[in-house]
Write an enzyme that holds these catalytic residues in place. Structure first.
Site, PDB file in Angstrom:
ATOM      1  N   LYS A  25      58.449 122.292   5.768  1.00 51.58           N
ATOM      2  CA  LYS A  25      57.438 121.743   6.683  1.00 51.58           C
ATOM      3  C   LYS A  25      58.092 121.738   8.072  1.00 51.58           C
ATOM      4  O   LYS A  25      58.771 120.786   8.456  1.00 51.58           O
ATOM      5  CB  LYS A  25      57.039 120.332   6.208  1.00 51.58           C
ATOM      6  CG  LYS A  25      55.758 119.834   6.840  1.00 51.58           C
ATOM      7  CD  LYS A  25      55.226 118.623   6.104  1.00 51.58           C
ATOM      8  CE  LYS A  25      54.182 117.881   6.928  1.00 51.58           C
ATOM      9  NZ  LYS A  25      52.971 118.637   7.228  1.00 51.58           N
TER      10      LYS A  25
HETATM   11  N1  PMP Z   1      49.850 122.625   3.310  1.00 59.15           N
HETATM   12  C1  PMP Z   1      50.143 122.434   4.593  1.00 59.15           C
HETATM   13  C2  PMP Z   1      50.247 123.609   5.498  1.00 59.15           C
HETATM   14  C3  PMP Z   1      50.365 121.137   5.096  1.00 59.15           C
HETATM   15  O1  PMP Z   1      50.661 120.938   6.376  1.00 59.15           O
HETATM   16  C4  PMP Z   1      50.241 120.043   4.219  1.00 59.15           C
HETATM   17  C5  PMP Z   1      50.451 118.645   4.722  1.00 59.15           C
HETATM   18  N2  PMP Z   1      51.802 118.275   4.671  1.00 59.15           N
HETATM   19  C6  PMP Z   1      49.920 120.297   2.878  1.00 59.15           C
HETATM   20  C7  PMP Z   1      49.732 121.600   2.461  1.00 59.15           C
HETATM   21  C8  PMP Z   1      49.804 119.170   1.883  1.00 59.15           C
HETATM   22  O2  PMP Z   1      51.062 118.603   1.651  1.00 59.15           O
HETATM   23  P1  PMP Z   1      51.211 117.095   1.201  1.00 59.15           P
HETATM   24  O3  PMP Z   1      50.262 116.888   0.092  1.00 59.15           O
HETATM   25  O4  PMP Z   1      52.620 116.981   0.767  1.00 59.15           O
HETATM   26  O5  PMP Z   1      50.882 116.244   2.371  1.00 59.15           O
END
Ligand code: PMP
Length: 306
Positions: free
Chosen positions: A159
């Protein structure tokens, strides 16, 4: 506008919100190399505040930094405590938490391997990311003209701040065209994920989502949804699919910490299923809310009480 809280954790100390500033030579500001997380703390039905899956978020944060060859000057335990301390210091019953690991100022240019690696944790109050109405009635999505980052260009399991330029282009394009979210295809033209959420479809009672080894971020909400499916006896499978399978799905929804579990009722002006929050989506969504902020205690290891 983000509602100001009292304190921000910066490099090991809780300091006043207005003093948490950085120099304009901060390397991450120029080149986008940095790692961050989005985490939620909810007030549960017993009145206590729990940060949802904090250990998993801290693990992904450290992994993201590792993928970017950044040496984090704090341990997992220290970052975990920093998140709890910040929510506590701000007296927030519920909050969105944003830890960020960034490259500070020092050398300019791309290499800058000796610049300080800095860490901040910011917490603020944030309601439903796509709106309360979206949680109930679903959103209108659009297949983006921007492809998801190629796995050999950027590393989707991290991320990473700079990755989000790709997401912002997609999100702004979708919003400008009157949709609420962009659904992005990968380099093979198959469904990848939304600008900030993972995607699921439901067909004939079976839930389907792209596999972890595709170009997606390994979403923690995605994993939560899969565990909920297991517990509720909802069959699921991993697989690649193109946009036509999504158009023909009975239900579609997107999931993420910010967006939680949001139905997608339309894609490219085509109604998905009956155009309403689907039956399986409803079960998953209500279970999710019960787990994060209700009284469903089946996964106590996911609740990190402040
Ligand atoms: N994909 C992307 C590109 C994101 O930015 C996020 C948000 N973090 C997610 C998926 C979902 O991840 P999470 O459930 O861990 O928040």
């Amino acid at each position: 506008m983000v509602k100001k809280a009292d304190r921000i954790w910066l490099d090991g100390e809780l300091i006043p919100w207005d003093e948490a500033n950085v120099h304009v030579l901060t390397h991450t500001l120029h080149y986008g190399l940095g790692a961050f997380e989005g985490i939620r703390a909810y007030q549960r039905s017993d009145g206590r505040t729990a940060i949802f899956r904090l250990h998993d978020h801290v693990r992904r944060l450290i992994d993201s930094a590792r993928l970017m060859t950044m040496n984090v000057p704090f341990s997992h335990e220290q970052l975990y405590e920093a998140c709890r301390d910040t929510v506590r210091a701000n007296g927030q019953a519920s909050a969105y938490l944003r830890p960020i690991i960034f490259v500070g100022d020092g050398a300019m240019g791309l290499y800058a391997i000796d610049n300080p690696i800095r860490v901040a944790v910011i917490t603020w109050e944030w309601g439903a990311y796509l709106g309360d109405e979206a949680l109930e009635h679903g959103i209108r999505g659009k297949i983006s003209s921007f492809a998801r980052n190629h796995p050999n260009s950027l590393l989707s399991k991290g991320k990473i701040n700079g990755h989000y330029v790709n997401s912002i282009l997609a999100k702004r394009e979708a919003m400008a065209a009157g949709y609420q979210e962009a659904i992005m295809l990968d380099h093979n033209g198959l469904i990848s994920e939304a600008s900030g959420e993972n995607i699921f479809i439901v067909k004939n009672g079976i839930v389907k989502t792209p596999s972890y080894s595709s170009s997606i971020l390994g979403g923690i909400t995605r994993d939560t949804v899969l565990k909920i499916c297991e517990a509720e006896g909802i069959p699921y499978e991993f697989g690649s699919f193109a946009r036509d399978e999504l158009y023909l799905a009975d239900e579609c929804f997107c999931v993420g910490t910010a967006a939680e579990v949001t139905p997608i009722r339309e894609c490219d002006d085509r109604t998905i299923g009956n155009g309403k929050r689907g039956e399986i989506t409803s079960v998953i969504q209500s279970t999710y809310f019960d787990v994060v902020k209700g009284s469903d205690d089946r996964w106590p290891e996911w609740l990190d009480y402040v």
